[in-house]
Design a protein around this motif. Structure first.
Motif: not given
Length: 265
Positions: A107-110, A115-117, A138-140, A182-183
């Motif tokens: 599960v990531y943020l891009a 900002v998208k999950v 970045i990986e969550i 954010i992460r």
């Protein structure tokens, strides 16, 4: 140079910038090498990516019948929280679903516009981010199956979008957000059964650079069925889009299963 074949999503290689390839049955085309050249694209017909029949493409490169039968396009693909292989429950083909669902997922943020999950199989990193035109990712959490990834995405949808604004992405209108910060604020928002994976997941921020000579200011999408022959000077590639000098953009992913003739001038 002339190429003819069935469109599949462009294959990519993580580099600076990203390398793009259109791969056909008997040859391939390195897209980076034809930037600033005139390309003619001609629509020839259809070929279903699943059954190989010359039937009209319905969605995702599949004809109507295959789209509603194949395990490769079950609802859990777009909605991973619907995955059931971890329970031994079949949707369309348990063997296929187990193979895909019961493997590590991210599960990531891009940052591709805002900002998208999102969710992807670990083996698809960074390909998934490239396909979305993300500039940073970045990986969550890394979890052992698709279901856990899906319920994590659902838990975060109230905070972040799960869609890319493709127009902003192609015009390079990218939000300036600190994904690392954010992460670090998300632990309390994760489902309880997922929280233990947070500290063991990599928090490396990845930057992605695309081969674009000129971003469009106004965008018009090429529809091959309405405009079966198009000619333009290629100015860039981002996500799964070809970007042309006149602002025309062509989404290769949308036209998977279309047979085309491509002439490079």
């Amino acid at each position: 140079m002339q190429y003819e074949g069935v469109l599949n999503k462009m294959q990519t290689e993580f580099n600076n910038p990203i390398e793009y390839y259109l791969v056909f049955k008997n040859n391939f085309l390195n897209i980076n090498q034809i930037l600033d050249r005139t390309i003619q694209i001609e629509f020839v017909g259809y070929e279903c990516l699943n059954c190989g029949e010359h039937k009209k493409i319905f969605r995702q490169g599949f004809c109507y019948d295959c789209f509603y039968k194949s395990a490769e396009v079950g609802d859990w693909i777009m909605r991973p929280e619907l995955s059931t292989a971890h329970l031994g429950i079949e949707d369309r083909d348990l063997a296929y679903e187990s193979k895909v669902q019961l493997q590590p997922h991210i599960v990531y943020l891009a940052l591709s516009s805002d900002v998208k999950v999102g969710v992807t199989r670990k083996t698809q990193v960074p390909t998934r981010w490239i396909d979305q035109g993300a500039s940073k990712a970045i990986e969550i959490v890394e979890v052992p199956n698709r279901y856990l990834a899906g319920i994590t995405e659902v838990a975060l949808k109230d905070t972040f979008t799960d869609k890319t604004n493709w127009r902003k992405m192609l015009q390079n209108e990218i939000a300036t957000e600190d994904l690392f910060a954010i992460r670090e604020s998300l632990l309390d928002k994760l489902p309880e059964e997922v929280k233990s994976y947070f500290d063991t997941t990599s928090n490396r921020l990845l930057d992605l650079n695309y081969p674009v000579l000129q971003y469009p200011t106004k965008i018009k999408s090429l529809n091959l069925e309405k405009t079966p022959s198009f000619e333009g000077k290629l100015k860039g590639v981002k996500g799964q889009y070809l970007i042309f000098e006149d602002g025309t953009v062509f989404n290769i992913r949308t036209y998977e299963g279309f047979v085309v003739n491509i002439n490079i001038q």
